[in-house]
Scaffold this motif. Sequence first.
Motif, short mmCIF file in Angstrom:
data_model
loop_
_atom_site.label_atom_id
_atom_site.label_comp_id
_atom_site.label_asym_id
_atom_site.label_seq_id
_atom_site.Cartn_x
_atom_site.Cartn_y
_atom_site.Cartn_z
N ILE A 5 0.88 -1.29 0.04
CA ILE A 5 0.02 0.03 0.06
C ILE A 5 0.92 1.16 0.10
N SER A 6 0.73 2.05 -0.89
CA SER A 6 1.35 3.35 -1.03
C SER A 6 0.62 4.47 -0.08
N LEU A 7 1.52 4.86 0.89
CA LEU A 7 1.05 5.82 1.91
C LEU A 7 2.33 6.80 2.25
N ALA A 8 2.22 7.97 1.75
CA ALA A 8 3.11 8.92 2.31
C ALA A 8 2.76 10.22 1.77
N PRO A 9 3.23 11.38 2.74
CA PRO A 9 3.17 12.67 2.09
C PRO A 9 3.78 12.78 0.78
N LEU A 59 -2.04 17.08 -7.80
CA LEU A 59 -3.09 17.67 -7.05
C LEU A 59 -2.81 17.69 -5.58
N ALA A 60 -2.39 16.39 -5.13
CA ALA A 60 -2.23 16.05 -3.68
C ALA A 60 -1.09 17.12 -3.31
N ALA A 61 0.05 17.61 -4.03
CA ALA A 61 1.02 18.30 -3.70
C ALA A 61 0.56 19.55 -3.28
N LEU A 62 -0.60 20.02 -3.87
CA LEU A 62 -1.36 21.43 -3.53
C LEU A 62 -1.90 21.47 -2.19
N ALA A 66 -1.30 16.49 2.72
CA ALA A 66 -2.17 15.69 2.14
C ALA A 66 -1.55 14.42 1.85
N PRO A 67 -2.19 13.53 2.39
CA PRO A 67 -1.69 11.82 2.03
C PRO A 67 -1.77 11.66 0.59
N PHE A 68 -1.18 11.01 0.10
CA PHE A 68 -1.53 10.39 -1.23
C PHE A 68 -1.64 8.77 -1.21
N GLN A 94 -12.42 -3.70 24.99
CA GLN A 94 -12.47 -2.74 23.85
C GLN A 94 -12.47 -3.23 22.54
N VAL A 95 -13.39 -2.75 21.59
CA VAL A 95 -13.24 -2.75 20.25
C VAL A 95 -12.35 -1.91 19.43
N ARG A 96 -11.40 -2.49 18.91
CA ARG A 96 -10.50 -1.69 18.07
C ARG A 96 -10.70 -1.55 16.67
N LEU A 97 -10.38 -0.57 15.93
CA LEU A 97 -10.79 -0.28 14.63
C LEU A 97 -9.13 -0.75 13.83
N ALA A 98 -8.96 -1.36 12.88
CA ALA A 98 -8.01 -1.61 12.05
C ALA A 98 -8.30 -0.70 10.79
N PRO A 99 -7.87 0.59 10.73
CA PRO A 99 -8.19 1.50 9.63
C PRO A 99 -7.89 1.00 8.46
N GLY A 100 -8.75 1.29 7.32
CA GLY A 100 -8.44 0.77 5.78
C GLY A 100 -7.84 2.07 5.21
N LEU A 101 -7.77 1.83 3.59
CA LEU A 101 -7.19 2.79 3.02
C LEU A 101 -8.00 4.11 2.90
N VAL A 102 -9.56 4.29 3.07
CA VAL A 102 -10.25 5.34 3.12
C VAL A 102 -9.97 6.13 4.30
N ALA A 103 -9.79 5.53 5.52
CA ALA A 103 -9.28 6.41 6.69
C ALA A 103 -7.85 7.12 6.70
N ARG A 104 -6.82 6.11 5.93
CA ARG A 104 -5.66 6.87 5.74
C ARG A 104 -5.59 7.86 4.72
N ALA A 105 -6.56 7.98 3.70
CA ALA A 105 -6.77 9.02 2.76
C ALA A 105 -7.36 10.12 3.27
N HIS A 106 -7.84 10.44 4.45
CA HIS A 106 -8.60 11.50 5.11
C HIS A 106 -7.78 12.50 4.72
N GLY A 107 -8.26 13.69 4.18
CA GLY A 107 -7.70 14.89 4.26
C GLY A 107 -6.74 14.98 2.85
N GLY A 108 -6.64 13.86 1.93
CA GLY A 108 -5.75 13.83 0.90
C GLY A 108 -6.28 13.37 -0.22
N VAL A 109 -5.87 12.56 -1.10
CA VAL A 109 -6.18 12.15 -2.56
C VAL A 109 -5.99 10.47 -2.60
N LEU A 110 -7.21 9.92 -2.86
CA LEU A 110 -7.17 8.44 -2.91
C LEU A 110 -7.11 8.26 -4.47
N TYR A 111 -6.21 7.47 -4.98
CA TYR A 111 -5.81 7.36 -6.21
C TYR A 111 -6.30 5.95 -6.75
#
Length: 357
Positions: A5-9, A59-62, A66-68, A94-111
Motif C-alpha cells: 500500500i502506497s501511503l506517504a506525504p 493535485l495532492a502536492a497542492l 495531504a496523503p496520497f 474494547q473494540v479496536r478499529l483497524a483502519p483501511g485505505l479510506v481512513a488513511r486517505a482522509h484529507g488527501g487524495v485516494l488514487y
Amino acid sequence: MTTTISLAPVPSTVFPFTALVGHDTLQLALLLAAVDPGMGGVLISGPRGTAKSTSARALAALLPEAPFVTLPLAASLEQLVGTLNLEDVLRDGQVRLAPGLVARAHGGVLYVDEVNLLPDALVDALLDVAASGVNTVARDGVSHQHAARFVLVGTMNPEEGELRPQLLDRFGLSVALANPTHPAVRQAIVRARLAFEMDPEAVVAQHAAAQAGLAQSLARARAALAGLVWTDEVVQHAAQRALDAGVDGIRADLVMLRAARALAALEQRSSVRLQDVDAVAELALAHRRTEDAAAGSVPPSAATPPASSARGPAPAGGQGAAASAQNAPEGDWGALPPEPQAMARVRSTGAWPPKKA
C-alpha cells in the motif's frame, strides 16, 4: 497474499500541478473536486501516457500535508474500509478499529488506477464513502464510523474494459483524455517532462510561486464554499442542461450545481452564475449523456411536462396507460392495455461505454 500500500506525504519533487501542459480541462476538474470532494471525485479516461497519475499526484502536492494513497487492484474490501478487531474485547473489553485505505486517505487524495478492473463491490463501497465523507465499519453487529473525506481520482483505459453504467454515473465529474495530435503541444509536453527529469528541484523552484498561490486559492475556496447559494434561475438552468442531455436521475443536476459553486468559490465570487453552470456542465454530463439527446431528440421524460391538474396526468397512453390498466378494477372496459416503450440508448463518445438498453 501481501498487498503493498502506497501511503506517504507527497514529496516536493512531484511534478508541479502548474507545470502540466495541455490539460486545462483535467486541471479544472481536479481543482473543483478538491474544493468540494463530496461531488464524488473525478474519473479520468484515456490511453497510456496521458499524465493521468502525474496529475493526481500533482493535485495532492497542492493540499497541505495531504496523503496520497493508492488503491491496489488486489486490495480486499477489508483493506479498503477497514475492519473491527472484536478479539480485543475478550482481552481488555474494547473494540479496536483497524483502519483501511479510506481512513488513511482522509484529507488527501485516494488514487485508483484502472478502476474499471476492480470488483464492482469494491468500487461501490469506495464511491459511497467518497460521496458521504463518512466510513462505516461493521462486524458481527458492532459498527464504528469515522470521517473519510478525500479527493477520489479514478483512471481507466477504455481499451482494457468498461465500467458498469451504474458505477460510471456515480462518479461526479469525468474527463476523457486523448493523445495530443498538435505538434506544438506534443513538443511543449516533452520539453516540460525532460526538464523535470533532468533537474526536478529546478522545475519545482520555478513553479513554487504559482503553486503557493494556487494552494492558497484552494484553501480560500474551501472556506467560502458553504456561504455560496444558488438562485432559482441557476437551479432551473442546471435542470434544463440535464434534461437536454437525457440523463437518468438527478445526480447530474446536483453535481453541476456543486461544481458551479466550487468554481465560483475558486474564482472568489460571492454568487453562482449561469455561466458557471455552463463552464462545468460537460464535466458532469459527458459520461451520462444519452444517444437521443446527442442526436437532438428530446427524451421521454423531458417531452412530457408534469400536469398542473390536482388529479395528476391523464392516462392517455404509454406508461400512464399501463399504470391505469393495472390499477383499474376488473371489468373496467375503459382501461387500455400496457404498451411497450422504447428505451433511450446512450451515445458512445469514444471513451465512455454506452449504457445497455
